[in-house]
Motif scaffolding. Structure first.
Motif, PDB file in Angstrom:
ATOM      1  N   UNK A 114       0.805  -1.220   0.000  1.00  0.00           N
ATOM      2  CA  UNK A 114       0.000   0.000   0.000  1.00  0.00           C
ATOM      3  C   UNK A 114       0.833   1.262   0.000  1.00  0.00           C
ATOM      4  N   UNK A 115       2.012   1.207   0.625  1.00  0.00           N
ATOM      5  CA  UNK A 115       2.900   2.376   0.604  1.00  0.00           C
ATOM      6  C   UNK A 115       3.272   2.725  -0.836  1.00  0.00           C
ATOM      7  N   UNK A 116       3.559   1.713  -1.647  1.00  0.00           N
ATOM      8  CA  UNK A 116       3.862   1.964  -3.056  1.00  0.00           C
ATOM      9  C   UNK A 116       2.663   2.529  -3.806  1.00  0.00           C
ATOM     10  N   UNK A 117       1.463   2.093  -3.432  1.00  0.00           N
ATOM     11  CA  UNK A 117       0.253   2.556  -4.113  1.00  0.00           C
ATOM     12  C   UNK A 117      -0.031   4.033  -3.842  1.00  0.00           C
ATOM     13  N   UNK A 118       0.329   4.532  -2.661  1.00  0.00           N
ATOM     14  CA  UNK A 118       0.039   5.937  -2.350  1.00  0.00           C
ATOM     15  C   UNK A 118       1.237   6.848  -2.644  1.00  0.00           C
ATOM     16  N   UNK A 119       2.315   6.296  -3.156  1.00  0.00           N
ATOM     17  CA  UNK A 119       3.480   7.103  -3.550  1.00  0.00           C
ATOM     18  C   UNK A 119       3.106   8.282  -4.455  1.00  0.00           C
ATOM     19  N   UNK A 120       2.224   8.091  -5.460  1.00  0.00           N
ATOM     20  CA  UNK A 120       1.924   9.214  -6.354  1.00  0.00           C
ATOM     21  C   UNK A 120       1.339  10.436  -5.654  1.00  0.00           C
ATOM     22  N   UNK A 121       0.749  10.271  -4.467  1.00  0.00           N
ATOM     23  CA  UNK A 121       0.177  11.400  -3.732  1.00  0.00           C
ATOM     24  C   UNK A 121       1.248  12.201  -2.994  1.00  0.00           C
ATOM     25  N   UNK A 122       2.485  11.708  -2.977  1.00  0.00           N
ATOM     26  CA  UNK A 122       3.568  12.356  -2.232  1.00  0.00           C
ATOM     27  C   UNK A 122       4.803  12.430  -3.124  1.00  0.00           C
ATOM     28  N   UNK A 123       4.871  13.434  -3.998  1.00  0.00           N
ATOM     29  CA  UNK A 123       5.956  13.499  -4.993  1.00  0.00           C
ATOM     30  C   UNK A 123       7.312  13.911  -4.434  1.00  0.00           C
ATOM     31  N   UNK A 124       7.354  14.443  -3.210  1.00  0.00           N
ATOM     32  CA  UNK A 124       8.629  14.897  -2.649  1.00  0.00           C
ATOM     33  C   UNK A 124       9.532  13.709  -2.313  1.00  0.00           C
ATOM     34  N   UNK A 144       9.543   4.961   2.677  1.00  0.00           N
ATOM     35  CA  UNK A 144      10.278   3.720   2.439  1.00  0.00           C
ATOM     36  C   UNK A 144      10.963   3.237   3.718  1.00  0.00           C
ATOM     37  N   UNK A 145      11.497   4.180   4.475  1.00  0.00           N
ATOM     38  CA  UNK A 145      12.182   3.825   5.713  1.00  0.00           C
ATOM     39  C   UNK A 145      11.208   3.209   6.723  1.00  0.00           C
ATOM     40  N   UNK A 146       9.940   3.582   6.643  1.00  0.00           N
ATOM     41  CA  UNK A 146       8.932   3.065   7.574  1.00  0.00           C
ATOM     42  C   UNK A 146       8.659   1.575   7.363  1.00  0.00           C
ATOM     43  N   UNK A 154      13.446  -2.549  -7.240  1.00  0.00           N
ATOM     44  CA  UNK A 154      13.283  -1.097  -7.166  1.00  0.00           C
ATOM     45  C   UNK A 154      13.507  -0.585  -5.746  1.00  0.00           C
ATOM     46  N   UNK A 155      13.013  -1.334  -4.776  1.00  0.00           N
ATOM     47  CA  UNK A 155      13.168  -0.944  -3.371  1.00  0.00           C
ATOM     48  C   UNK A 155      14.649  -0.835  -3.008  1.00  0.00           C
ATOM     49  N   UNK A 156      15.423  -1.838  -3.394  1.00  0.00           N
ATOM     50  CA  UNK A 156      16.835  -1.865  -3.026  1.00  0.00           C
ATOM     51  C   UNK A 156      17.644  -0.814  -3.772  1.00  0.00           C
ATOM     52  N   UNK A 157      17.382  -0.642  -5.078  1.00  0.00           N
ATOM     53  CA  UNK A 157      18.207   0.258  -5.885  1.00  0.00           C
ATOM     54  C   UNK A 157      17.846   1.718  -5.639  1.00  0.00           C
ATOM     55  N   UNK A 158      16.556   1.990  -5.399  1.00  0.00           N
ATOM     56  CA  UNK A 158      16.137   3.381  -5.209  1.00  0.00           C
ATOM     57  C   UNK A 158      16.887   4.058  -4.062  1.00  0.00           C
ATOM     58  N   UNK A 159      17.170   3.311  -2.996  1.00  0.00           N
ATOM     59  CA  UNK A 159      17.855   3.896  -1.848  1.00  0.00           C
ATOM     60  C   UNK A 159      19.286   4.310  -2.135  1.00  0.00           C
ATOM     61  N   UNK A 201      13.010   7.250 -11.617  1.00  0.00           N
ATOM     62  CA  UNK A 201      12.691   6.065 -12.418  1.00  0.00           C
ATOM     63  C   UNK A 201      12.416   4.874 -11.510  1.00  0.00           C
ATOM     64  N   UNK A 202      13.244   4.722 -10.463  1.00  0.00           N
ATOM     65  CA  UNK A 202      13.045   3.595  -9.545  1.00  0.00           C
ATOM     66  C   UNK A 202      11.834   3.798  -8.645  1.00  0.00           C
ATOM     67  N   UNK A 203      11.496   5.056  -8.382  1.00  0.00           N
ATOM     68  CA  UNK A 203      10.245   5.325  -7.660  1.00  0.00           C
ATOM     69  C   UNK A 203       9.058   4.875  -8.499  1.00  0.00           C
ATOM     70  N   UNK A 204       9.113   5.171  -9.797  1.00  0.00           N
ATOM     71  CA  UNK A 204       8.052   4.740 -10.697  1.00  0.00           C
ATOM     72  C   UNK A 204       7.982   3.212 -10.756  1.00  0.00           C
ATOM     73  N   UNK A 205       9.137   2.564 -10.769  1.00  0.00           N
ATOM     74  CA  UNK A 205       9.168   1.099 -10.778  1.00  0.00           C
ATOM     75  C   UNK A 205       8.569   0.535  -9.491  1.00  0.00           C
ATOM     76  N   UNK A 206       8.843   1.185  -8.372  1.00  0.00           N
ATOM     77  CA  UNK A 206       8.288   0.758  -7.092  1.00  0.00           C
ATOM     78  C   UNK A 206       6.762   0.883  -7.094  1.00  0.00           C
ATOM     79  N   UNK A 207       6.258   1.979  -7.659  1.00  0.00           N
ATOM     80  CA  UNK A 207       4.808   2.181  -7.761  1.00  0.00           C
ATOM     81  C   UNK A 207       4.188   1.109  -8.650  1.00  0.00           C
TER      82      UNK A 207
END
Length: 332
Positions: free
Chosen positions: A27-37, A45-47, A98-103, A111-117
């Protein structure tokens, strides 16, 4: 027969634990688009970084238990749902990478944020498709799947896929309410209310569609007395939903997540009551699909040992990493 029902309970419990635990991190990945920062996304992600790997243990447990205790169901389900299961696993792998590389990425972080979503959305959707196809019933002939490769591609299954996405998004937002503070937490609170409404719409749609889609299901609901056992469920759902909106207005931290779990549990119990005592609705009962008693007893000994271990290390992980995430935190 008692051993068979014990295994059905273990599998049902494992599935619920997977939906709850892996559901909120999907669900965290699903709501990523609402938080672009990017900074806020890092905190989100840290949570989930310390626990997301362990959450998928329950998926492995459920698959292994199904194979051992109900091999006929395992065979039929994998034959019928081969494509959506493969799509789901591809999305989970894609999301994990995506989770591992984005960090660690800099120029390609977006790009990796988009992959995570995309990985989170795809895994959630296909899990819902699998659930919807199973609930709608799999054609069986002589204990073998009797449909085609795209049998699962039907409106009810697609609706279930979208419904599970809404479920996971609510869980993700409610979990982050617990783990964050300040302005980010305030905006997450404002997201919980609308997501609850969306989930309620899907719950109503599935509840209405289920008996209307198949005369056999309608007879089971209305002619067997099943409806009388399900009557309390919508009233309890309404009460929990009202408590959820109250918790959001009062900016409570833990209550939204607990109430989201209650909504999911009520829907889950309703589904279990609807399909009982079938292993494949509405073709094969649990007793008919069960492995020999000696096999069930043998693997039950292992389950009695391993289940407390899984529960213990899962609980310990959440306890060690309790508390709020802070800005600037890094995950590895």
């Amino acid at each position: 027969m008692e051993v068979t029902f014990a295994w059905a309970a273990i599998i049902a419990f494992g599935l619920f634990m997977y939906v709850v635990l892996d559901g909120f991190d999907l669900g965290v990945g699903l709501i990523f688009p609402f938080f672009p920062d990017d900074g806020e996304r890092d905190m989100m992600m840290h949570a989930i970084a310390p626990v997301w790997d362990g959450n998928e243990t329950w998926l492995v447990l459920g698959g292994a238990a199904l194979y051992g205790a109900f091999p006929v169901v395992y065979s039929i389900a994998l034959s019928a749902l081969y494509l959506p299961i493969i799509f789901m696993l591809i999305c989970l792998i894609f999301r994990g990478v995506a989770f591992e590389i984005r960090g660690k990425a800099n120029r390609t972080k977006n790009l990796w944020s988009l992959a995570f979503i995309a990985g989170s959305a795809g895994a959630s959707f296909f899990q819902g498709v699998i659930l919807g196809t199973y609930l709608h019933g799999i054609p069986v002939a002589n204990t073998h799947f009797a449909g085609d490769a795209f049998f699962w591609l039907q409106p009810f299954s697609l609706l279930s896929g979208l419904g599970l996405m809404a479920t996971y998004a609510l869980l993700g937002a409610a979990w982050l309410v617990i783990k964050t503070e300040g302005d980010l937490q305030r905006r997450l609170h404002s997201l919980v209310g609308p997501l609850t409404l969306v989930l309620l719409v899907f719950m109503i749609a599935v509840s209405v569609w289920t008996p209307l889609s198949d005369p056999q299901i309608a007879r089971r609901w209305f002619d067997s007395g099943l409806l009388s056992r399900l009557v309390p469920v919508p009233f309890l759902v309404a009460i929990v939903a009202l408590l959820m909106f109250r918790a959001v207005r009062r900016r409570m931290h833990i209550a939204p997540f607990i109430l989201a779990l209650a909504l999911i549990l009520l829907g889950y119990l309703g589904l279990l009551v609807s399909i009982w005592p079938y292993a494949i609705p509405y073709s094969l009962t649990l007793v008919d699909a069960a492995a020999p008693r000696s096999s069930q007893v043998f693997i039950l000994v292992g389950a009695v040992v391993i289940l407390p271990v899984i529960i213990a290390y899962t609980t310990a992980g959440y306890w060690v990493f309790r508390g709020k995430v802070v800005g600037g935190a890094q995950y590895h």
